[in-house]
Scaffold this motif. Sequence first.
Motif, PDB file in Angstrom:
ATOM      1  N   LEU A   1     -11.658 -32.399  54.386  1.00  0.00           N
ATOM      2  CA  LEU A   1     -10.417 -31.826  53.862  1.00  0.00           C
ATOM      3  C   LEU A   1      -9.705 -30.947  54.892  1.00  0.00           C
ATOM      4  O   LEU A   1      -8.480 -30.909  54.962  1.00  0.00           O
ATOM      5  N   ASN A   2     -10.491 -30.237  55.720  1.00  0.00           N
ATOM      6  CA  ASN A   2      -9.850 -29.328  56.684  1.00  0.00           C
ATOM      7  C   ASN A   2      -9.183 -30.058  57.847  1.00  0.00           C
ATOM      8  O   ASN A   2      -8.646 -29.435  58.752  1.00  0.00           O
ATOM      9  N   ASN A   3      -9.211 -31.384  57.825  1.00  0.00           N
ATOM     10  CA  ASN A   3      -8.463 -32.152  58.825  1.00  0.00           C
ATOM     11  C   ASN A   3      -7.168 -32.737  58.246  1.00  0.00           C
ATOM     12  O   ASN A   3      -6.603 -33.694  58.775  1.00  0.00           O
ATOM     13  N   ILE A   4      -6.716 -32.132  57.146  1.00  0.00           N
ATOM     14  CA  ILE A   4      -5.423 -32.473  56.549  1.00  0.00           C
ATOM     15  C   ILE A   4      -4.594 -31.198  56.475  1.00  0.00           C
ATOM     16  O   ILE A   4      -5.091 -30.162  56.067  1.00  0.00           O
ATOM     17  N   LEU A   5      -3.322 -31.301  56.849  1.00  0.00           N
ATOM     18  CA  LEU A   5      -2.414 -30.176  56.610  1.00  0.00           C
ATOM     19  C   LEU A   5      -1.733 -30.403  55.266  1.00  0.00           C
ATOM     20  O   LEU A   5      -1.166 -31.465  55.017  1.00  0.00           O
ATOM     21  N   ILE A   6      -1.820 -29.388  54.404  1.00  0.00           N
ATOM     22  CA  ILE A   6      -1.221 -29.453  53.068  1.00  0.00           C
ATOM     23  C   ILE A   6       0.119 -28.711  53.100  1.00  0.00           C
ATOM     24  O   ILE A   6       0.176 -27.579  53.586  1.00  0.00           O
ATOM     25  N   ASP A   7       1.160 -29.347  52.598  1.00  0.00           N
ATOM     26  CA  ASP A   7       2.479 -28.705  52.542  1.00  0.00           C
ATOM     27  C   ASP A   7       2.433 -27.544  51.556  1.00  0.00           C
ATOM     28  O   ASP A   7       2.050 -27.700  50.401  1.00  0.00           O
TER      29      ASP A   7
ATOM     30  N   ALA B   1       4.767 -25.933  50.070  1.00  0.00           N
ATOM     31  CA  ALA B   1       5.705 -26.020  48.945  1.00  0.00           C
ATOM     32  C   ALA B   1       5.270 -27.053  47.911  1.00  0.00           C
ATOM     33  O   ALA B   1       5.311 -26.796  46.706  1.00  0.00           O
ATOM     34  N   THR B   2       4.809 -28.231  48.363  1.00  0.00           N
ATOM     35  CA  THR B   2       4.557 -29.333  47.421  1.00  0.00           C
ATOM     36  C   THR B   2       3.080 -29.518  47.061  1.00  0.00           C
ATOM     37  O   THR B   2       2.754 -30.164  46.066  1.00  0.00           O
ATOM     38  N   GLY B   3       2.182 -28.968  47.893  1.00  0.00           N
ATOM     39  CA  GLY B   3       0.752 -29.187  47.643  1.00  0.00           C
ATOM     40  C   GLY B   3       0.283 -30.578  48.047  1.00  0.00           C
ATOM     41  O   GLY B   3      -0.861 -30.966  47.812  1.00  0.00           O
ATOM     42  N   GLU B   4       1.176 -31.345  48.695  1.00  0.00           N
ATOM     43  CA  GLU B   4       0.812 -32.697  49.142  1.00  0.00           C
ATOM     44  C   GLU B   4       0.179 -32.626  50.531  1.00  0.00           C
ATOM     45  O   GLU B   4       0.554 -31.796  51.358  1.00  0.00           O
ATOM     46  N   GLY B   5      -0.765 -33.540  50.790  1.00  0.00           N
ATOM     47  CA  GLY B   5      -1.320 -33.659  52.137  1.00  0.00           C
ATOM     48  C   GLY B   5      -0.304 -34.403  52.987  1.00  0.00           C
ATOM     49  O   GLY B   5       0.017 -35.549  52.697  1.00  0.00           O
ATOM     50  N   ILE B   6       0.231 -33.732  54.031  1.00  0.00           N
ATOM     51  CA  ILE B   6       1.309 -34.406  54.768  1.00  0.00           C
ATOM     52  C   ILE B   6       0.918 -34.898  56.156  1.00  0.00           C
ATOM     53  O   ILE B   6       1.525 -35.807  56.682  1.00  0.00           O
ATOM     54  N   CYS B   7      -0.113 -34.297  56.756  1.00  0.00           N
ATOM     55  CA  CYS B   7      -0.408 -34.677  58.136  1.00  0.00           C
ATOM     56  C   CYS B   7      -1.912 -34.679  58.389  1.00  0.00           C
ATOM     57  O   CYS B   7      -2.607 -33.728  58.055  1.00  0.00           O
ATOM     58  N   VAL B   8      -2.399 -35.764  58.984  1.00  0.00           N
ATOM     59  CA  VAL B   8      -3.805 -35.854  59.373  1.00  0.00           C
ATOM     60  C   VAL B   8      -3.937 -35.271  60.784  1.00  0.00           C
ATOM     61  O   VAL B   8      -3.195 -35.660  61.688  1.00  0.00           O
ATOM     62  N   ILE B   9      -4.864 -34.321  60.947  1.00  0.00           N
ATOM     63  CA  ILE B   9      -5.037 -33.685  62.260  1.00  0.00           C
ATOM     64  C   ILE B   9      -6.440 -33.957  62.811  1.00  0.00           C
ATOM     65  O   ILE B   9      -7.236 -34.652  62.183  1.00  0.00           O
TER      66      ILE B   9
ATOM     67  N   ALA C   1     -11.998 -27.962  48.852  1.00  0.00           N
ATOM     68  CA  ALA C   1     -11.034 -28.325  47.798  1.00  0.00           C
ATOM     69  C   ALA C   1     -11.235 -27.419  46.596  1.00  0.00           C
ATOM     70  O   ALA C   1     -12.199 -27.559  45.858  1.00  0.00           O
ATOM     71  N   GLU C   2     -10.309 -26.484  46.421  1.00  0.00           N
ATOM     72  CA  GLU C   2     -10.462 -25.544  45.304  1.00  0.00           C
ATOM     73  C   GLU C   2     -10.178 -26.218  43.965  1.00  0.00           C
ATOM     74  O   GLU C   2     -10.639 -25.776  42.928  1.00  0.00           O
ATOM     75  N   THR C   3      -9.403 -27.305  43.999  1.00  0.00           N
ATOM     76  CA  THR C   3      -9.092 -28.028  42.757  1.00  0.00           C
ATOM     77  C   THR C   3      -9.216 -29.531  42.998  1.00  0.00           C
ATOM     78  O   THR C   3      -9.067 -29.997  44.133  1.00  0.00           O
ATOM     79  N   PRO C   4      -9.454 -30.308  41.929  1.00  0.00           N
ATOM     80  CA  PRO C   4      -9.468 -31.768  42.073  1.00  0.00           C
ATOM     81  C   PRO C   4      -8.137 -32.290  42.624  1.00  0.00           C
ATOM     82  O   PRO C   4      -8.110 -33.276  43.359  1.00  0.00           O
ATOM     83  N   GLU C   5      -7.037 -31.603  42.293  1.00  0.00           N
ATOM     84  CA  GLU C   5      -5.713 -32.042  42.767  1.00  0.00           C
ATOM     85  C   GLU C   5      -5.639 -32.005  44.295  1.00  0.00           C
ATOM     86  O   GLU C   5      -5.079 -32.908  44.924  1.00  0.00           O
ATOM     87  N   LEU C   6      -6.206 -30.955  44.878  1.00  0.00           N
ATOM     88  CA  LEU C   6      -6.202 -30.846  46.340  1.00  0.00           C
ATOM     89  C   LEU C   6      -7.080 -31.925  46.971  1.00  0.00           C
ATOM     90  O   LEU C   6      -6.756 -32.479  48.014  1.00  0.00           O
ATOM     91  N   PHE C   7      -8.210 -32.213  46.330  1.00  0.00           N
ATOM     92  CA  PHE C   7      -9.112 -33.266  46.826  1.00  0.00           C
ATOM     93  C   PHE C   7      -8.385 -34.610  46.789  1.00  0.00           C
ATOM     94  O   PHE C   7      -8.450 -35.395  47.727  1.00  0.00           O
ATOM     95  N   GLU C   8      -7.627 -34.834  45.698  1.00  0.00           N
ATOM     96  CA  GLU C   8      -6.863 -36.087  45.572  1.00  0.00           C
ATOM     97  C   GLU C   8      -5.738 -36.148  46.610  1.00  0.00           C
ATOM     98  O   GLU C   8      -5.466 -37.204  47.176  1.00  0.00           O
ATOM     99  N   ALA C   9      -5.119 -34.990  46.885  1.00  0.00           N
ATOM    100  CA  ALA C   9      -4.052 -34.947  47.901  1.00  0.00           C
ATOM    101  C   ALA C   9      -4.609 -35.343  49.268  1.00  0.00           C
ATOM    102  O   ALA C   9      -3.965 -36.070  50.035  1.00  0.00           O
TER     103      ALA C   9
END
Length: 368
Positions: free
Chosen positions: A226-232, A234-242, A129-137
């Motif tokens: 974190l690497n088991n989430i796909l981040i969109d 465009a939006t930076g949101e976590g959209i899919c659990v892999i 997670a490069e930023t807290p926002e990504l960790f929260e996503a």
Amino acid sequence: MGFVSEERMKEALNAWDFGGEIAGALRFGQGHINDTFCVYVQEESGDCKRYILQRMSTAAFKHPEQLMENIVGVTDYLRKKIAETGGDPDRETMTVKRTKSGETFFTDSEGGAWRVYPFIENTVCLQSAETPELFEASAKAFGRFQYMLKEYPADTLYETIEKFHDTENRYQNLMKAIEADACGRVKEVQAEIEFAKARKEDCSVCLQALREGKLPLRVTHNDTKLNNILIDKATGEGICVIDLDTVMPGLACNDFGDSIRFGANHSAEDEKDLSKVNFDLHLFEVYTRGFLAGAGGVISEQEKEYLPWGAKLMTLECGMRFLTDYLEGDHYFAVHREGQNLDRCRTQFKLVSDMEKCWEQMMEIVRK
């Protein structure tokens, strides 16, 4: 990661109808367990479509049919739920592509088990997670995973790896390794052994709460990095659990805790200089907020009380596993240098002692 011959590869690719001409297949991703390839298919329209082809690790998973039954059960259910709420099932969950004969996976002539997922485009998979926002996503995505599966009967899932997060069992395994002292290493790790022994009672806290009915058995992911989430993109949101291989019955606090163990500190897992290994209370707060928001009220008040325990116990368990492997001669976790498992154990134990120092603040954050 194993060697895959060209014949087996052809055999596997031939088991699916990819709806076009296969232009090639290349190794893909940074996973350590399965053999993963990206298959490039040119459709009649001229568009290129991608698929993920995986040969499942028979070393890690003895029963691919049980593994796939879990994954198909959960992903088919998620597709239905996502569609009902107006989401996009093709992006928000993985989809198991059936073989030409309608099977969920294919067994090659050497007994290798293969599966295919359509590639989810315009997403990114991050190693940290490069930023807290990504960790929260990522927290929201794992919380939402709990929310979506709240009514799924957890007891119908197979345990793909037996006693995976059974902290009592992990403790017992460590004691057996100490007793056996197969490599004569016990004498050099007395401090680490004492650290684990002093926390024997802790290893039963969550399991005892489950036995007493205070914590419900839920569908859990069991590898919530974190690497088991796909981040969109465009939006930076976590959209899919892999990576659903370890989806099985478990405790929500363990899924929560595993993320904290992995993400709420800034050091490498095998950092030698322990002064650089510090539990980050701010990131704990960020993740807790995201996880509970994503879970949308599914996590009960009683379960919330155990979230800090999940963080501490998943970290302690991981440290004990590294120490056990070190004592047994480093046969489970891949090591690239002498003493690497011991260094990994020490970073985990350092994080545990950091958590103990700010325990009240952790409890306060969860209540807030």
